[in-house]
Write a protein that holds these residues in place. Structure first.
Motif, PDB file in Angstrom:
ATOM      1  N   ALA A  10     -70.646  80.074 -13.561  1.00 53.57           N
ATOM      2  CA  ALA A  10     -70.329  78.511 -12.887  1.00 53.57           C
ATOM      3  C   ALA A  10     -70.468  78.743 -11.454  1.00 53.57           C
ATOM      4  CB  ALA A  10     -69.215  78.014 -13.315  1.00 53.57           C
ATOM      5  N   ALA A  11     -70.100  79.848 -10.902  1.00 52.90           N
ATOM      6  CA  ALA A  11     -70.153  79.883  -9.377  1.00 52.90           C
ATOM      7  C   ALA A  11     -71.326  80.038  -8.646  1.00 52.90           C
ATOM      8  CB  ALA A  11     -69.357  81.087  -8.618  1.00 52.90           C
ATOM      9  N   GLY A  12     -72.509  80.658  -9.572  1.00 53.95           N
ATOM     10  CA  GLY A  12     -73.768  80.908  -9.432  1.00 53.95           C
ATOM     11  C   GLY A  12     -74.534  79.475  -9.466  1.00 53.95           C
ATOM     12  N   LEU A  13     -74.215  78.663 -10.405  1.00 53.40           N
ATOM     13  CA  LEU A  13     -74.524  77.212 -10.632  1.00 53.40           C
ATOM     14  C   LEU A  13     -74.252  76.247  -9.542  1.00 53.40           C
ATOM     15  CD1 LEU A  13     -74.169  75.849 -14.508  1.00 53.40           C
ATOM     16  CD2 LEU A  13     -76.296  77.045 -13.224  1.00 53.40           C
ATOM     17  N   SER A  14     -73.097  76.421  -9.064  1.00 53.50           N
ATOM     18  CA  SER A  14     -72.514  75.630  -7.958  1.00 53.50           C
ATOM     19  C   SER A  14     -73.335  75.875  -6.750  1.00 53.50           C
ATOM     20  CB  SER A  14     -71.038  75.839  -7.809  1.00 53.50           C
ATOM     21  OG  SER A  14     -70.595  75.412  -6.665  1.00 53.50           O
ATOM     22  N   LEU A  15     -73.681  77.100  -6.501  1.00 55.56           N
ATOM     23  CA  LEU A  15     -74.403  77.528  -5.341  1.00 55.56           C
ATOM     24  C   LEU A  15     -75.895  76.889  -5.319  1.00 55.56           C
ATOM     25  CD1 LEU A  15     -73.719  81.184  -4.450  1.00 55.56           C
ATOM     26  CD2 LEU A  15     -73.696  79.159  -2.697  1.00 55.56           C
ATOM     27  N   ILE A  16     -76.334  77.171  -6.219  1.00 63.08           N
ATOM     28  CA  ILE A  16     -77.944  76.654  -6.575  1.00 63.08           C
ATOM     29  C   ILE A  16     -77.584  75.032  -6.456  1.00 63.08           C
ATOM     30  CG2 ILE A  16     -79.622  76.591  -8.225  1.00 63.08           C
ATOM     31  CD1 ILE A  16     -78.938  79.292  -9.261  1.00 63.08           C
ATOM     32  N   PHE A  17     -76.862  74.528  -7.177  1.00 67.57           N
ATOM     33  CA  PHE A  17     -76.826  73.118  -7.272  1.00 67.57           C
ATOM     34  C   PHE A  17     -76.694  72.452  -6.053  1.00 67.57           C
ATOM     35  CE2 PHE A  17     -74.552  68.916  -7.486  1.00 67.57           C
ATOM     36  CZ  PHE A  17     -75.683  68.297  -8.207  1.00 67.57           C
ATOM     37  N   GLY A  18     -75.544  73.097  -5.134  1.00 72.97           N
ATOM     38  CA  GLY A  18     -75.708  72.723  -3.725  1.00 72.97           C
ATOM     39  C   GLY A  18     -76.758  72.327  -2.904  1.00 72.97           C
ATOM     40  N   THR A  19     -77.658  73.123  -2.837  1.00 69.68           N
ATOM     41  CA  THR A  19     -78.811  73.220  -1.988  1.00 69.68           C
ATOM     42  C   THR A  19     -79.943  72.562  -2.533  1.00 69.68           C
ATOM     43  OG1 THR A  19     -79.207  75.466  -2.443  1.00 69.68           O
ATOM     44  CG2 THR A  19     -78.331  74.902  -0.338  1.00 69.68           C
ATOM     45  N   MET A  20     -80.208  72.834  -3.931  1.00 72.11           N
ATOM     46  CA  MET A  20     -81.481  72.237  -4.777  1.00 72.11           C
ATOM     47  C   MET A  20     -81.244  71.052  -5.706  1.00 72.11           C
ATOM     48  SD  MET A  20     -82.981  76.050  -5.805  1.00 72.11           S
ATOM     49  CE  MET A  20     -84.262  75.341  -6.832  1.00 72.11           C
ATOM     50  N   ARG A  21     -79.835  70.913  -5.659  1.00 73.88           N
ATOM     51  CA  ARG A  21     -79.575  69.402  -6.443  1.00 73.88           C
ATOM     52  C   ARG A  21     -80.138  69.513  -7.859  1.00 73.88           C
ATOM     53  NH1 ARG A  21     -75.661  67.344  -3.863  1.00 73.88           N
ATOM     54  NH2 ARG A  21     -75.934  68.418  -1.936  1.00 73.88           N
ATOM     55  N   LYS A  34     -71.951  76.811 -21.034  1.00 75.43           N
ATOM     56  CA  LYS A  34     -70.437  76.831 -20.892  1.00 75.43           C
ATOM     57  C   LYS A  34     -70.367  77.065 -19.439  1.00 75.43           C
ATOM     58  CE  LYS A  34     -69.263  78.023 -25.180  1.00 75.43           C
ATOM     59  NZ  LYS A  34     -68.492  77.695 -26.019  1.00 75.43           N
ATOM     60  N   ALA A  35     -71.307  77.411 -18.661  1.00 71.94           N
ATOM     61  CA  ALA A  35     -71.275  77.561 -17.168  1.00 71.94           C
ATOM     62  C   ALA A  35     -71.273  76.024 -16.690  1.00 71.94           C
ATOM     63  CB  ALA A  35     -72.265  78.310 -16.702  1.00 71.94           C
ATOM     64  N   LEU A  36     -72.064  75.140 -17.097  1.00 63.90           N
ATOM     65  CA  LEU A  36     -72.059  73.750 -16.909  1.00 63.90           C
ATOM     66  C   LEU A  36     -70.659  73.172 -17.077  1.00 63.90           C
ATOM     67  CD1 LEU A  36     -73.644  71.341 -15.782  1.00 63.90           C
ATOM     68  CD2 LEU A  36     -74.459  71.061 -17.931  1.00 63.90           C
ATOM     69  N   VAL A  37     -70.093  73.353 -18.377  1.00 67.33           N
ATOM     70  CA  VAL A  37     -68.810  72.923 -18.660  1.00 67.33           C
ATOM     71  C   VAL A  37     -67.731  73.194 -17.573  1.00 67.33           C
ATOM     72  CG1 VAL A  37     -67.072  72.829 -20.064  1.00 67.33           C
ATOM     73  CG2 VAL A  37     -69.103  72.655 -21.159  1.00 67.33           C
ATOM     74  N   ALA A  38     -67.682  74.689 -17.354  1.00 65.29           N
ATOM     75  CA  ALA A  38     -66.905  74.968 -16.173  1.00 65.29           C
ATOM     76  C   ALA A  38     -67.080  74.528 -14.853  1.00 65.29           C
ATOM     77  CB  ALA A  38     -67.224  76.568 -16.185  1.00 65.29           C
ATOM     78  N   LEU A  39     -68.349  74.118 -14.527  1.00 64.88           N
ATOM     79  CA  LEU A  39     -68.363  73.627 -13.151  1.00 64.88           C
ATOM     80  C   LEU A  39     -68.100  72.178 -13.328  1.00 64.88           C
ATOM     81  CD1 LEU A  39     -70.142  74.369 -10.791  1.00 64.88           C
ATOM     82  CD2 LEU A  39     -72.064  73.477 -11.739  1.00 64.88           C
ATOM     83  N   ALA A  40     -68.246  71.444 -14.257  1.00 69.49           N
ATOM     84  CA  ALA A  40     -67.694  70.023 -14.220  1.00 69.49           C
ATOM     85  C   ALA A  40     -66.220  70.144 -14.324  1.00 69.49           C
ATOM     86  CB  ALA A  40     -68.094  69.431 -15.751  1.00 69.49           C
ATOM     87  N   LEU A  41     -65.531  71.140 -14.796  1.00 69.40           N
ATOM     88  CA  LEU A  41     -64.129  71.013 -14.889  1.00 69.40           C
ATOM     89  C   LEU A  41     -63.595  71.736 -13.322  1.00 69.40           C
ATOM     90  CD1 LEU A  41     -63.099  73.297 -18.191  1.00 69.40           C
ATOM     91  CD2 LEU A  41     -62.830  70.805 -17.703  1.00 69.40           C
ATOM     92  N   LEU A  79     -65.828  64.559 -17.447  1.00 71.16           N
ATOM     93  CA  LEU A  79     -67.027  63.497 -16.759  1.00 71.16           C
ATOM     94  C   LEU A  79     -66.456  62.201 -16.940  1.00 71.16           C
ATOM     95  CD1 LEU A  79     -70.266  65.656 -18.236  1.00 71.16           C
ATOM     96  CD2 LEU A  79     -69.161  65.643 -15.881  1.00 71.16           C
ATOM     97  N   ILE A  80     -65.966  61.848 -18.048  1.00 69.68           N
ATOM     98  CA  ILE A  80     -65.801  60.283 -17.829  1.00 69.68           C
ATOM     99  C   ILE A  80     -64.701  59.901 -16.856  1.00 69.68           C
ATOM    100  CG2 ILE A  80     -65.212  58.308 -19.303  1.00 69.68           C
ATOM    101  CD1 ILE A  80     -66.450  59.855 -21.850  1.00 69.68           C
ATOM    102  N   PHE A  81     -63.531  60.676 -16.971  1.00 62.86           N
ATOM    103  CA  PHE A  81     -62.504  59.965 -16.252  1.00 62.86           C
ATOM    104  C   PHE A  81     -62.307  60.845 -14.830  1.00 62.86           C
ATOM    105  CE2 PHE A  81     -61.541  59.084 -20.509  1.00 62.86           C
ATOM    106  CZ  PHE A  81     -61.132  57.778 -20.580  1.00 62.86           C
ATOM    107  N   LEU A  82     -62.874  62.194 -14.577  1.00 59.62           N
ATOM    108  CA  LEU A  82     -62.573  62.676 -13.121  1.00 59.62           C
ATOM    109  C   LEU A  82     -64.041  63.571 -13.156  1.00 59.62           C
ATOM    110  CD1 LEU A  82     -59.362  64.920 -14.028  1.00 59.62           C
ATOM    111  CD2 LEU A  82     -59.651  63.210 -12.188  1.00 59.62           C
ATOM    112  N   PRO A  83     -64.827  62.393 -12.655  1.00 56.97           N
ATOM    113  CA  PRO A  83     -66.229  63.162 -12.591  1.00 56.97           C
ATOM    114  C   PRO A  83     -66.299  63.823 -11.435  1.00 56.97           C
ATOM    115  CG  PRO A  83     -66.403  60.686 -12.190  1.00 56.97           C
ATOM    116  CD  PRO A  83     -64.898  61.278 -12.754  1.00 56.97           C
ATOM    117  N   GLN A  84     -65.224  64.157 -10.399  1.00 54.83           N
ATOM    118  CA  GLN A  84     -65.252  64.910  -9.331  1.00 54.83           C
ATOM    119  C   GLN A  84     -64.729  66.379  -9.633  1.00 54.83           C
ATOM    120  OE1 GLN A  84     -63.190  62.354  -9.750  1.00 54.83           O
ATOM    121  NE2 GLN A  84     -61.386  62.683  -8.846  1.00 54.83           N
TER     122      GLN A  84
END
Lengths: 293, 243
Positions: free
Chosen positions: A22-33, A225-232, A276-281
């Motif tokens: 998830a940390a990897g996904l987060s970094l990539i999402f940060g710049t590449m959206r 799973k990483a995406l779920v972790a990232l959402a959490l 995602l529904i109640f705490l999207p941040q």
């Protein structure tokens, strides 16, 4: 009580793997959206690389980190400049996302071609070693996994906070165009954060190889799973992502223990939807997958 | 003849099929403040974005110290001393004030003068020094505008292009920001400003250009334009001031 503690510990250790991914996904999402859906496939690929190093040249998996992680970083740079160089500049991020989907299936099928569909696992001499305290049994290998996750998150954290390029990465994940106006080479910043994300996939791949058996199809589930972790955890900090992963690991183990193994996925995706529904941040992040308006 | 820092020659820019700038020519003399005024959608911001390299022209030339900037990317333009303070400030909100300033001095040329530049910024904007470890997003609107200008100063600029510095600020803060722009200019930094507060802009600038629908329709010294009947009617209003 003892068994609940055991469940929690297993959850934390399993979750640390999700956390690295998830940390990897987060970094990539940060710049590449984009959600880099091929992350799981990359992880499985590096697990196979680790497997090969172990089987062909008998390199200990933990020692192989020294080869796999730099290799993963270089693969990341290469992939970025061949696949995403043009796409990152586009307003429409779907192009990058679709490239990632294509890449995911390409890697999966390349793995299938090279290593066949047979599940693999490492037969490590010390894999049975366990630490026993207060009646709890913890496998050393899984404990090492947690250590690995914490160390990688720490390294990425220090890079982001203390280095010039790391600061630029944080700035770019807020406002890419504004970094250009500071004279920052935004393409290079995207490339670096992508490569670090793939480097983390290398770490997770080695971790995966030491503890689990894996095959070519395992990657997609891992991405999700990483995406779920990232959402959490929420996007915006590496430790948030790691914490999200650990939380997911705990939820899965609790579900398995209290309601049965068949419920693991239902519970974890249920939680995913609810968050995602109640705490999207996210629970710990400053912002979620969607930027607040 | 006075030394021209920036010369824009017959510049045309389009967004797809929509023409945003049509044969725009202007000159910015070294050491001066030049204002670019006009209604929304006249193409002022487009001009600044093109000079900074975010947009590419369809035709025409941009010369900086006599050099044709051609297709240079933004990084190389910043390295030559062309720095933009974008509309809406575009600060890195989750970063600290000091981190924002550090990013302003990202390139090696700017890093070489980091200490001096930082002293200069803190001299111009003492409040930033007090809040240097706080998050940029927690600053007030006026402070954020100061930080945005400060970040540009960190790049050791020859030309600072300020896009709508007074947008969203109270009259008092607007006045303060304008005074700071004048102070910055007195430290030998050339300023090209886009302003919707036309009265104030014309008062402090040495030269101004009035734009309408992608073209320059009028130019002159600030005093001349302030006295111009058409300008007063079209942009400033009967009372002479929008403040």
């Amino acid at each position: 009580m003892g068994s609940l503690a055991q469940v929690l510990i297993n959850g934390i250790l399993l979750g640390s793997m999700y956390g690295i991914a998830a940390a990897g996904l987060s970094l990539i999402f940060g710049t590449m959206r984009i959600i880099f859906l091929a992350q799981g496939a990359m992880i499985v690929f590096f697990a196979f690389v680790c497997y090969w190093l172990f089987v062909k040249v008998s390199i200990d998996p933990y020692l192989s980190l020294l080869i796999v992680v730099p290799f993963a970083f270089l693969v990341g740079l290469g992939l970025f400049y061949t696949l995403f160089r043009k796409a990152v500049a586009l307003e429409d991020k779907n192009v990058s996302l679709l490239i990632a989907v294509g890449l995911m299936y390409l890697i999966e099928n390349a793995i299938l071609k090279v290593w066949s569909a047979t599940p693999r696992g490492l037969d490590i001499s010390y894999s049975g070693a366990t630490l026993v305290f207060w009646g709890l049994r913890v496998s050393w290998l899984r404990l090492a996994l947690l250590g690995l996750a914490l160390v990688s998150a720490g390294v990425v954290f220090v890079f982001l906070k203390k280095t010039r390029v790391g600061t630029a990465v944080r700035a770019a994940s807020e406002d890419l165009e504004a970094t250009k106006l500071q004279g920052i080479n935004s393409l290079w910043v995207c490339a670096i954060s992508f490569a670090i994300g793939i480097g983390l996939a290398g770490v997770a791949g080695v971790g995966l190889a030491t503890v689990y058996s894996f095959d070519y199809q395992f990657g997609f589930v891992f991405s999700i799973k990483a995406l779920v972790a990232l959402a959490l955890g929420g996007i915006g900090n590496v430790f948030g992502a790691l914490a999200g992963g650990i939380l997911l690991g705990i939820i899965e183990n609790l579900a398995a223990y209290y309601v049965g193994i068949a419920w693991i996925e239902i519970v974890s995706y249920g939680v995913f939807m609810l968050v995602l529904i109640f705490l999207p941040q996210g629970l710990f992040g400053r912002r979620g997958l969607v930027k607040k308006v | 003849m006075a030394n021209q820092l920036l010369e824009v020659k017959e510049l045309s820019v389009s967004y797809g099929d929509v023409r945003a700038l049509q044969d725009v020519s202007l000159e910015v003399e070294e050491g001066s403040i030049v204002a670019l005024v006009g209604a929304n959608g006249a193409g002022k911001s487009t001009l600044l974005k093109t000079v900074s390299g975010l947009l590419h022209p369809k035709g025409g030339q941009i010369l900086f110290l006599g050099e044709d900037l051609g297709k240079l990317n933004p990084k190389h333009r910043v390295d030559r001393g062309i720095v933009m303070v974008p509309e809406g400030r575009r600060l890195f909100q989750t970063l600290t004030v000091l981190e924002n300033l550090r990013l302003g001095a990202y390139l090696p040329r700017a890093r070489a003068t980091y200490d001096e530049s930082l002293e200069r910024v803190f001299g111009l904007f003492p409040v930033l020094k007090d809040r240097k470890d706080g998050k940029a997003g927690l600053l007030s609107g006026g402070e954020q505008q100061m930080l945005a200008i400060g970040r540009a100063v960190m790049a050791h600029p020859k030309l600072v292009m300020v896009d709508e510095a007074s947008l969203g600020l109270s009259p008092i803060l607007t006045r303060a920001i304008f005074e700071l722009i004048v102070a910055l200019n007195q430290q030998e930094t050339t300023v090209l400003m886009v302003e919707q507060n036309i009265h104030m802009a014309l008062k402090i600038c040495h030269k101004a250009y009035v734009m309408r629908t992608g073209s320059i329709v009028l130019s002159g010294s600030g005093q001349e334009l302030l006295a111009n009947e058409d300008v007063r009617k079209a942009y400033i209003g009967e009372r002479g001031s929008r403040l």
